[in-house]
Design an enzyme around this catalytic site. Structure first.
Site, PDB file in Angstrom:
ATOM      1  N   HIS A   5      49.667  70.965  74.412  1.00 32.96           N
ATOM      2  CA  HIS A   5      51.144  71.325  73.623  1.00 32.96           C
ATOM      3  C   HIS A   5      50.902  72.950  73.190  1.00 32.96           C
ATOM      4  O   HIS A   5      49.878  73.218  72.964  1.00 32.96           O
ATOM      5  CB  HIS A   5      51.560  70.352  72.538  1.00 32.96           C
ATOM      6  CG  HIS A   5      50.633  70.334  71.344  1.00 32.96           C
ATOM      7  ND1 HIS A   5      49.655  69.341  71.295  1.00 32.96           N
ATOM      8  CD2 HIS A   5      50.650  71.092  70.282  1.00 32.96           C
ATOM      9  CE1 HIS A   5      49.134  69.698  70.093  1.00 32.96           C
ATOM     10  NE2 HIS A   5      49.755  70.845  69.449  1.00 32.96           N
ATOM     11  N   ARG A   9      56.293  77.127  65.018  1.00 36.05           N
ATOM     12  CA  ARG A   9      56.737  76.830  63.483  1.00 36.05           C
ATOM     13  C   ARG A   9      58.193  77.213  63.430  1.00 36.05           C
ATOM     14  O   ARG A   9      58.869  78.154  63.861  1.00 36.05           O
ATOM     15  CB  ARG A   9      55.893  77.615  62.347  1.00 36.05           C
ATOM     16  CG  ARG A   9      54.607  77.334  62.083  1.00 36.05           C
ATOM     17  CD  ARG A   9      54.157  78.145  61.007  1.00 36.05           C
ATOM     18  NE  ARG A   9      52.755  78.123  60.838  1.00 36.05           N
ATOM     19  CZ  ARG A   9      51.982  76.961  60.623  1.00 36.05           C
ATOM     20  NH1 ARG A   9      52.648  75.871  60.271  1.00 36.05           N
ATOM     21  NH2 ARG A   9      50.642  76.808  60.528  1.00 36.05           N
ATOM     22  N   GLU A  62      55.426  71.294  70.384  1.00 34.86           N
ATOM     23  CA  GLU A  62      55.441  70.945  69.045  1.00 34.86           C
ATOM     24  C   GLU A  62      56.109  71.757  68.178  1.00 34.86           C
ATOM     25  O   GLU A  62      55.844  72.915  67.744  1.00 34.86           O
ATOM     26  CB  GLU A  62      53.790  70.753  68.746  1.00 34.86           C
ATOM     27  CG  GLU A  62      53.782  70.432  67.112  1.00 34.86           C
ATOM     28  CD  GLU A  62      52.513  70.367  66.695  1.00 34.86           C
ATOM     29  OE1 GLU A  62      52.143  70.643  65.636  1.00 34.86           O
ATOM     30  OE2 GLU A  62      51.513  70.296  67.456  1.00 34.86           O
ATOM     31  N   ASN A  66      57.851  73.012  58.217  1.00 34.80           N
ATOM     32  CA  ASN A  66      57.359  72.934  56.588  1.00 34.80           C
ATOM     33  C   ASN A  66      58.503  72.698  55.744  1.00 34.80           C
ATOM     34  O   ASN A  66      59.325  73.447  55.709  1.00 34.80           O
ATOM     35  CB  ASN A  66      56.408  74.170  56.240  1.00 34.80           C
ATOM     36  CG  ASN A  66      55.254  74.085  57.292  1.00 34.80           C
ATOM     37  OD1 ASN A  66      54.437  73.210  57.256  1.00 34.80           O
ATOM     38  ND2 ASN A  66      55.059  75.264  57.923  1.00 34.80           N
ATOM     39  N   HIS A  80      55.383  84.000  74.920  1.00 34.17           N
ATOM     40  CA  HIS A  80      56.865  83.403  75.257  1.00 34.17           C
ATOM     41  C   HIS A  80      56.512  81.957  75.813  1.00 34.17           C
ATOM     42  O   HIS A  80      55.388  81.416  76.230  1.00 34.17           O
ATOM     43  CB  HIS A  80      57.545  84.170  76.252  1.00 34.17           C
ATOM     44  CG  HIS A  80      56.850  84.187  77.601  1.00 34.17           C
ATOM     45  ND1 HIS A  80      56.280  85.224  78.137  1.00 34.17           N
ATOM     46  CD2 HIS A  80      56.781  83.557  78.611  1.00 34.17           C
ATOM     47  CE1 HIS A  80      55.800  85.290  79.162  1.00 34.17           C
ATOM     48  NE2 HIS A  80      56.337  84.004  79.764  1.00 34.17           N
ATOM     49  N   GLU A 123      61.230  82.150  78.361  1.00 35.03           N
ATOM     50  CA  GLU A 123      61.424  82.589  79.971  1.00 35.03           C
ATOM     51  C   GLU A 123      62.035  81.572  80.500  1.00 35.03           C
ATOM     52  O   GLU A 123      61.610  80.428  80.390  1.00 35.03           O
ATOM     53  CB  GLU A 123      60.251  83.060  80.530  1.00 35.03           C
ATOM     54  CG  GLU A 123      60.400  83.616  81.796  1.00 35.03           C
ATOM     55  CD  GLU A 123      59.005  83.972  82.562  1.00 35.03           C
ATOM     56  OE1 GLU A 123      58.969  84.799  83.419  1.00 35.03           O
ATOM     57  OE2 GLU A 123      58.053  83.551  81.940  1.00 35.03           O
TER      58      GLU A 123
END
Length: 146
Positions: A5, A9, A62, A66, A80, A123
């Protein structure tokens, strides 16, 4: 070796899920809440990767949210994400109609770049052969960095 993965964030989970799921078409495959660590992990898969994701927990994107506010920068340093899409023009129109800036329009019918709400460059590549050039994309200028 196997790709599992990519983690990015995000500052607003709902806004990011709208972008990645509702607009780009990814599917949420699982979610983990961590009270002690004060974060949420949301794993997404492209529709054509959903069965592999279920079987292998890969390949996935993922999203890490937070709970305590943080300011993120350096999205361009990340590089990217790239996704192959069924109809590049239709997806770019949907994104544009929902307020997403097309940073590098699909002038060639093959490739476009957009940015997520957190500045991650995405992209978009046309599946198969490039689509015939068409307006408004052919004459649209680049916008911002991609």
């Amino acid at each position: 070796m196997q790709f599992l993965h990519t983690m990015v964030r995000v500052s607003d989970l709902d806004v990011s899920l709208n972008f990645y799921c509702d607009l780009l078409g990814l599917k949420e495959v699982r979610r983990k809440e961590n009270e002690k660590g004060r974060f949420t992990l949301v794993f997404l898969a492209a529709p054509e990767d959903e069965a592999r994701s279920e079987r292998l927990t890969a390949p996935e994107l993922e999203l890490t949210y937070n709970w305590d506010p943080e300011e993120y920068s350096g999205g361009r340093n990340f590089g990217h994400l790239a996704y192959r899409v069924d109809d590049l023009y239709a997806l770019c129109k949907k994104l544009q109609d929902n307020g997403v800036t097309i940073n590098r329009p699909p002038r060639d019918g093959h490739m476009a770049f957009v940015r997520s709400p957190d500045g991650i460059s995405v992209e978009l590549l046309q599946k198969g052969d490039a689509l015939p050039p068409q307006e408004p994309w052919v004459t649209m200028e680049n916008s911002g960095s991609w």
